[in-house]
Design an enzyme around this catalytic site. Sequence first.
Site, PDB file in Angstrom:
ATOM      1  N   HIS A  71       0.834  -1.215   0.000  1.00 48.07           N
ATOM      2  CA  HIS A  71       0.000   0.000   0.000  1.00 48.07           C
ATOM      3  C   HIS A  71       0.855   1.246   0.000  1.00 48.07           C
ATOM      4  CE1 HIS A  71       0.214   1.415   4.259  1.00 48.07           C
ATOM      5  NE2 HIS A  71       0.226   0.148   4.617  1.00 48.07           N
ATOM      6  N   ASP A 183       6.340   2.277   6.290  1.00 51.39           N
ATOM      7  CA  ASP A 183       5.005   1.655   6.327  1.00 51.39           C
ATOM      8  C   ASP A 183       4.079   2.461   5.417  1.00 51.39           C
ATOM      9  OD1 ASP A 183       2.557   0.544   6.941  1.00 51.39           O
ATOM     10  OD2 ASP A 183       2.500   1.312   8.982  1.00 51.39           O
ATOM     11  N   GLU A 217      -4.931   2.277   2.747  1.00 55.05           N
ATOM     12  CA  GLU A 217      -4.897   1.141   3.675  1.00 55.05           C
ATOM     13  C   GLU A 217      -5.002   1.616   5.118  1.00 55.05           C
ATOM     14  OE1 GLU A 217      -2.997  -1.758   6.462  1.00 55.05           O
ATOM     15  OE2 GLU A 217      -2.408   0.314   6.009  1.00 55.05           O
ATOM     16  N   GLU A 218      -4.395   2.764   5.407  1.00 51.22           N
ATOM     17  CA  GLU A 218      -4.265   3.203   6.797  1.00 51.22           C
ATOM     18  C   GLU A 218      -5.600   3.590   7.444  1.00 51.22           C
ATOM     19  OE1 GLU A 218      -1.753   2.803   8.565  1.00 51.22           O
ATOM     20  OE2 GLU A 218       0.013   2.743   7.303  1.00 51.22           O
ATOM     21  N   ASP A 240       3.432  -6.205   3.749  1.00 48.96           N
ATOM     22  CA  ASP A 240       3.302  -5.015   4.595  1.00 48.96           C
ATOM     23  C   ASP A 240       4.399  -5.122   5.653  1.00 48.96           C
ATOM     24  OD1 ASP A 240       2.329  -2.715   5.932  1.00 48.96           O
ATOM     25  OD2 ASP A 240       0.247  -3.266   5.508  1.00 48.96           O
ATOM     26  N   HIS A 327       4.784   3.808  12.773  1.00 45.96           N
ATOM     27  CA  HIS A 327       3.992   5.040  12.846  1.00 45.96           C
ATOM     28  C   HIS A 327       4.739   6.160  13.567  1.00 45.96           C
ATOM     29  CE1 HIS A 327      -0.242   3.455  11.636  1.00 45.96           C
ATOM     30  NE2 HIS A 327       0.734   2.913  10.912  1.00 45.96           N
TER      31      HIS A 327
END
Length: 363
Positions: A71, A183, A217-218, A240, A327
């Site tokens: 993603h 990510d 995606e998030e 991922d 994150h």
Amino acid sequence: MPNKNILDNKSLEFLENYLNNASPTGYEWTGQKLWMDYLKPYVDEFITDTYGTAVGVINPEAKYKVVIEGHADEISWYVNYISDNGLIYVIRNGGSDHQIAPSKIVNIHTKNGVVKGVFGWPAIHTRDKSKEEAPKPDNITIDVGAKNKEEVEKMGVHVGCVITYPDTFHILNNDKFVCRAIDNRIGGFMIAQVARLLHENKKSLPFGLYITNSVQEEIGLRGAEMIAERIKPNVAIVTDVTHDTTTPMIDKKKEGHLELGLGPVVAYAPAVQQKLRDLITETAEAKKIPFQRSACSRATGTDTDAFAYSGMGVASALISLPLRYMHTTVEMVHRDDIENVIKLIYETLLNIKENDTFSYFED
């Protein structure tokens, strides 16, 4: 596959540019253009959709379809409220971490370009240490150096402007790659390398390969849900990131033991089709690719779930890259793991047969 390093200078230059470019959830198209430009020599055609998912296709005429997917979006913030004295309050766009915000520089994206700001925080001298308040979404604010709301608005900043961090790519100790947005732009990078290697090694596949870079995606696997309905694949291998659990304050009894440098992580979960997963682990063992295992209780929390449960069900599996500090702006991965994820996807594709059903009811 030759033993030469998979990550050559051209691919690393692409990775750096791709990571440094801002592609927040819902605003991924500039990153998608970079990705498509890199992928263009290795695919036959592209598919794009209304919300910005991009797919490079090899053998588009084939009826049997295999997806490899990552993603494209990164977490961010939205401007939510501008106070009379010119401070900006925010809400999340994805799982943005409020605890890392204080003292971070930010980019506020406006139609006239980027406006710089900072997440301010009260000086240590002024805080009551007996009841010190932690950073929370409702008390962190961005300061753009304006004295009032009107000055902020003259800069082109308004409610709904998206906010990203400017932190850029660097390498620690020769083999640790560090950046925000690893990510999961690293996923898009790795599947692009698979396409490159298939091209360079002149491998022909007996199926259509859909190299898929999904958006959104998030905030709930939304791009994957849409593109799965568009492609209607037979097989999906998703990549991922997952947590390296060896740093402080992570409970291995809850999160399992996963570690940078020990190889790709193969997921065990209801959404993971067991025969496809077995093909992946058997491929790893046969090709001597190191790998780790991770158990997911109900859902993988990745685009694997969206593909698996699309249509009438799609044989899906998840190969993850161990990552520290998810994150945050200093997400960290190991170069060897990146190369081994690429190898594992590549070698697995070479073991998938046309019209393979992965049925539990066939020998």
